[in-house]
Structures are given as structure tokens and as C-alpha cells.
Design a protein around this motif. Structure first.
Motif, PDB file in Angstrom:
ATOM      1  N   ALA A   6       0.584  -1.426   0.106  1.00 14.60           N
ATOM      2  CA  ALA A   6       0.308   0.221  -0.212  1.00 14.60           C
ATOM      3  C   ALA A   6       1.200   1.682  -0.256  1.00 14.60           C
ATOM      4  O   ALA A   6       0.438   2.120  -0.778  1.00 14.60           O
ATOM      5  N   THR A   7       1.460   0.772   0.587  1.00 15.21           N
ATOM      6  CA  THR A   7       2.739   2.211   0.977  1.00 15.21           C
ATOM      7  C   THR A   7       3.211   2.421  -0.486  1.00 15.21           C
ATOM      8  O   THR A   7       3.767   3.473  -0.693  1.00 15.21           O
ATOM      9  N   ARG A   8       3.652   1.549  -1.168  1.00 18.67           N
ATOM     10  CA  ARG A   8       4.909   1.575  -2.631  1.00 18.67           C
ATOM     11  C   ARG A   8       3.556   1.596  -3.799  1.00 18.67           C
ATOM     12  O   ARG A   8       3.886   3.038  -4.051  1.00 18.67           O
ATOM     13  N   SER A   9       2.218   1.557  -3.721  1.00 15.09           N
ATOM     14  CA  SER A   9       1.633   1.726  -4.460  1.00 15.09           C
ATOM     15  C   SER A   9       1.106   3.385  -4.353  1.00 15.09           C
ATOM     16  O   SER A   9       0.697   4.552  -5.282  1.00 15.09           O
ATOM     17  N   GLY A  10       1.164   3.685  -3.040  1.00 14.56           N
ATOM     18  CA  GLY A  10       1.156   5.348  -2.861  1.00 14.56           C
ATOM     19  C   GLY A  10       2.444   6.088  -3.150  1.00 14.56           C
ATOM     20  O   GLY A  10       2.082   7.545  -3.917  1.00 14.56           O
ATOM     21  N   LEU A  11       3.736   5.311  -3.185  1.00 13.72           N
ATOM     22  CA  LEU A  11       4.642   6.286  -3.363  1.00 13.72           C
ATOM     23  C   LEU A  11       4.674   7.014  -5.112  1.00 13.72           C
ATOM     24  O   LEU A  11       4.957   7.579  -5.542  1.00 13.72           O
ATOM     25  N   LEU A  12       4.138   5.196  -5.630  1.00 15.00           N
ATOM     26  CA  LEU A  12       4.117   5.179  -6.591  1.00 15.00           C
ATOM     27  C   LEU A  12       3.467   6.284  -7.497  1.00 15.00           C
ATOM     28  O   LEU A  12       3.261   7.405  -8.663  1.00 15.00           O
ATOM     29  N   LEU A  43       8.499   3.077 -10.128  1.00 17.15           N
ATOM     30  CA  LEU A  43       9.073   3.111  -9.143  1.00 17.15           C
ATOM     31  C   LEU A  43       9.915   1.424  -8.017  1.00 17.15           C
ATOM     32  O   LEU A  43       9.042   1.049  -8.421  1.00 17.15           O
ATOM     33  N   ALA A  44      11.788   1.723  -8.604  1.00 22.57           N
ATOM     34  CA  ALA A  44      12.199   0.737  -8.084  1.00 22.57           C
ATOM     35  C   ALA A  44      11.771   0.360  -6.538  1.00 22.57           C
ATOM     36  O   ALA A  44      11.627   1.049  -6.057  1.00 22.57           O
ATOM     37  N   GLY A  45      12.194  -0.947  -6.280  1.00 17.62           N
ATOM     38  CA  GLY A  45      12.177  -1.473  -5.090  1.00 17.62           C
ATOM     39  C   GLY A  45      13.334  -0.642  -4.227  1.00 17.62           C
ATOM     40  O   GLY A  45      12.746  -0.300  -2.918  1.00 17.62           O
ATOM     41  N   ASP A  46      14.299   0.255  -4.348  1.00 15.72           N
ATOM     42  CA  ASP A  46      15.207   1.151  -3.514  1.00 15.72           C
ATOM     43  C   ASP A  46      14.754   2.001  -3.381  1.00 15.72           C
ATOM     44  O   ASP A  46      15.651   3.184  -2.937  1.00 15.72           O
ATOM     45  N   GLY A  47      13.522   2.347  -4.131  1.00 15.87           N
ATOM     46  CA  GLY A  47      12.916   4.246  -3.860  1.00 15.87           C
ATOM     47  C   GLY A  47      13.766   4.924  -5.717  1.00 15.87           C
ATOM     48  O   GLY A  47      12.941   6.287  -5.783  1.00 15.87           O
ATOM     49  N   THR A  48      14.180   4.599  -6.303  1.00 21.66           N
ATOM     50  CA  THR A  48      14.542   4.724  -7.556  1.00 21.66           C
ATOM     51  C   THR A  48      13.281   5.317  -8.538  1.00 21.66           C
ATOM     52  O   THR A  48      12.441   4.187  -8.538  1.00 21.66           O
ATOM     53  N   VAL A  49      12.844   6.707  -8.405  1.00 21.83           N
ATOM     54  CA  VAL A  49      11.842   6.947  -8.921  1.00 21.83           C
ATOM     55  C   VAL A  49      12.184   7.234 -11.230  1.00 21.83           C
ATOM     56  O   VAL A  49      13.479   7.921 -11.307  1.00 21.83           O
ATOM     57  N   THR A  50      11.720   6.536 -12.201  1.00 24.17           N
ATOM     58  CA  THR A  50      11.997   6.103 -13.390  1.00 24.17           C
ATOM     59  C   THR A  50      10.740   6.953 -14.615  1.00 24.17           C
ATOM     60  O   THR A  50      10.022   6.038 -14.435  1.00 24.17           O
ATOM     61  N   ALA A  51      10.610   7.823 -14.871  1.00 28.13           N
ATOM     62  CA  ALA A  51      10.139   8.924 -15.480  1.00 28.13           C
ATOM     63  C   ALA A  51      10.526   8.688 -17.137  1.00 28.13           C
ATOM     64  O   ALA A  51      11.592   8.794 -17.546  1.00 28.13           O
ATOM     65  N   THR A  52      10.268   7.845 -17.449  1.00 32.66           N
ATOM     66  CA  THR A  52      10.157   7.682 -19.540  1.00 32.66           C
ATOM     67  C   THR A  52       9.488   8.581 -19.987  1.00 32.66           C
ATOM     68  O   THR A  52       7.923   8.862 -19.872  1.00 32.66           O
ATOM     69  N   ILE A  53      10.067   9.062 -20.885  1.00 29.13           N
ATOM     70  CA  ILE A  53       9.626  10.202 -22.228  1.00 29.13           C
ATOM     71  C   ILE A  53       9.757   9.951 -23.427  1.00 29.13           C
ATOM     72  O   ILE A  53      11.125   9.276 -23.108  1.00 29.13           O
ATOM     73  N   THR A  54       9.193  10.224 -24.161  1.00 27.63           N
ATOM     74  CA  THR A  54       9.274   9.839 -25.879  1.00 27.63           C
ATOM     75  C   THR A  54       9.812  12.231 -26.377  1.00 27.63           C
ATOM     76  O   THR A  54       8.671  12.996 -26.573  1.00 27.63           O
ATOM     77  N   PRO A  55      10.425  11.616 -26.782  1.00 28.86           N
ATOM     78  CA  PRO A  55      10.241  13.344 -27.896  1.00 28.86           C
ATOM     79  C   PRO A  55       9.559  13.263 -29.013  1.00 28.86           C
ATOM     80  O   PRO A  55       8.843  12.091 -29.195  1.00 28.86           O
ATOM     81  N   THR A  56       8.669  14.941 -29.110  1.00 31.78           N
ATOM     82  CA  THR A  56       8.450  14.819 -30.505  1.00 31.78           C
ATOM     83  C   THR A  56       8.523  15.050 -32.110  1.00 31.78           C
ATOM     84  O   THR A  56       8.409  14.403 -32.337  1.00 31.78           O
ATOM     85  N   TYR A  57      10.426  14.622 -31.710  1.00 30.81           N
ATOM     86  CA  TYR A  57      10.919  14.509 -32.526  1.00 30.81           C
ATOM     87  C   TYR A  57      11.962  14.178 -32.463  1.00 30.81           C
ATOM     88  O   TYR A  57      13.110  14.721 -31.183  1.00 30.81           O
ATOM     89  N   SER A  58      13.031  13.792 -32.713  1.00 32.59           N
ATOM     90  CA  SER A  58      14.691  13.484 -32.384  1.00 32.59           C
ATOM     91  C   SER A  58      15.198  14.434 -32.271  1.00 32.59           C
ATOM     92  O   SER A  58      16.770  14.053 -31.135  1.00 32.59           O
ATOM     93  N   GLY A  59      15.224  15.312 -33.107  1.00 30.59           N
ATOM     94  CA  GLY A  59      16.213  16.402 -32.444  1.00 30.59           C
ATOM     95  C   GLY A  59      15.353  17.776 -31.843  1.00 30.59           C
ATOM     96  O   GLY A  59      15.845  18.763 -31.358  1.00 30.59           O
ATOM     97  N   PRO A  80      14.510  11.435  -3.486  1.00 28.45           N
ATOM     98  CA  PRO A  80      16.219  11.582  -4.214  1.00 28.45           C
ATOM     99  C   PRO A  80      16.434  11.220  -5.000  1.00 28.45           C
ATOM    100  O   PRO A  80      17.120  11.389  -6.076  1.00 28.45           O
ATOM    101  N   ALA A  81      16.559   9.670  -5.722  1.00 29.72           N
ATOM    102  CA  ALA A  81      16.959   9.380  -6.954  1.00 29.72           C
ATOM    103  C   ALA A  81      16.136   9.079  -8.185  1.00 29.72           C
ATOM    104  O   ALA A  81      14.927   8.496  -7.622  1.00 29.72           O
TER     105      ALA A  81
END
Length: 174
Positions: A6-12, A43-59, A80-81
Motif C-alpha cells: 500500500a505504501t509503495r502504491s501510494g508513493l508510485l 518506482l524501483a524497490g530501492d526507491g528510484t523513480v524512473t520517468a520515461t519520455i518520448t521526444p516529439t522529434y529526434s532533435g 531523491p533518486a
């Protein structure tokens, strides 16, 4: 459900809401979620948040600002991570702009893109002006004319309404 889950879900959920609130640096009336470039938050088990983005175009020159803004916003929300991952597949499409994002563009005087051309294959490169049937975001008239295929950002084109004579930007279909 276990208390840790529940805590992990809330953090995510907190991380997702924080990331979804980051404004696009070139069109600040849109969030990265509204624009469709925010693809996911994990959210990884160690608390690291990874946000994934896709550019509107490569440049896209705004990618560094998007990354920095995501990292700052997530750190401000107690993570923090933080890692920002860029995903190029599938390629971003202007079809990913949300209905809320399309309304925000119109409310700020920008013409929202129509359906993306050539779905399922490459977009052909042409040096000729692209013909678009647009409505003026200010008065709604369809009597518009192109001024320049390039606006203040590479993602926009400049048009002028022949009815109200106002210039406006159109977000290009990709």
C-alpha cells in the motif's frame, strides 16, 4: 494487501502525479502528460523513480529542459533518486495529445493538430508547404492561409486568418 504494498502504491501514485504536472518548456499551457511525451513512471524497490519520455522529434531541443524539470519536480516531492529514460519507440505522434491538451492549445490561441498522416509508415519528407484545412483558434473561420511552415518552435507553423486577420500558430501533425 500488505502495508508495504500500500505504501509503495501510494508513493508510485505521488510520483506519477508529480511527473504528470510538469509543464512543457515550449508550450507551458500543456503538461508533458497532456502533450503525450510522458510515457510512464516507475518506482524501483530501492526507491528510484524512473520517468520515461518520448521526444516529439529526434532533435527536440526541449528534451534537456524536460529532463531537468522532471528531476526537480520529483525531488521536490521527496524522491531523491530520479532517472529519466528516453524511449524512441514507438515514435511520438501528435495523436497522443490529450483532449485536455487540445483544449488548452485552443484556449491559448494555437491550432491543435489534426490526425497524424501516414500512420503505420514513415512520414515522407517534402520541401513543399503542407496543405492543411484549419480553423482559426480565435474566430473559428476556416479561411486561413500559411505564412511560414516554421513557427517559434520546429513543432509549429505560422498561419493567418483571412477573416479576423489574426496570426496564429498551428501545432504540426506528426
Amino acid at each position: 494487501m500488505a502495508d508495504g504494498t500500500a505504501t509503495r502504491s501510494g508513493l508510485l501514485d505521488t510520483a506519477r502525479r508529480a511527473a504528470e504536472s510538469v509543464a512543457d518548456p515550449e508550450m507551458p499551457m500543456l503538461t508533458l502528460a497532456d502533450l503525450g511525451v510522458l510515457r510512464g513512471v516507475d518506482l524501483a524497490g530501492d526507491g528510484t523513480v524512473t520517468a520515461t519520455i518520448t521526444p516529439t522529434y529526434s532533435g527536440c531541443p526541449a528534451m534537456a529542459a524536460m529532463r531537468d524539470d522532471l528531476v526537480a519536480r520529483l525531488r521536490d516531492h521527496g524522491f531523491p533518486a530520479v532517472r529519466v529514460r528516453v524511449s524512441l519507440h514507438p515514435a511520438w505522434s501528435s495523436d497522443w495529445i490529450t483532449p485536455r491538451g487540445r483544449r488548452a492549445l485552443a484556449e491559448h490561441g494555437l491550432s491543435a493538430p489534426g490526425p497524424a498522416p501516414h500512420r503505420g509508415g514513415p512520414v515522407p519528407l517534402t520541401l513543399l508547404p503542407v496543405r492543411r484545412d484549419l480553423a482559426c483558434p480565435r474566430c473559428g473561420a476556416r479561411d486561413t492561409e500559411p505564412v511560414s511552415e516554421f513557427g517559434p518552435t520546429a513543432c509549429t507553423a505560422l498561419y493567418r486568418c483571412a477573416s479576423c486577420l489574426e496570426p496564429f500558430q498551428h501545432v504540426k501533425e506528426v
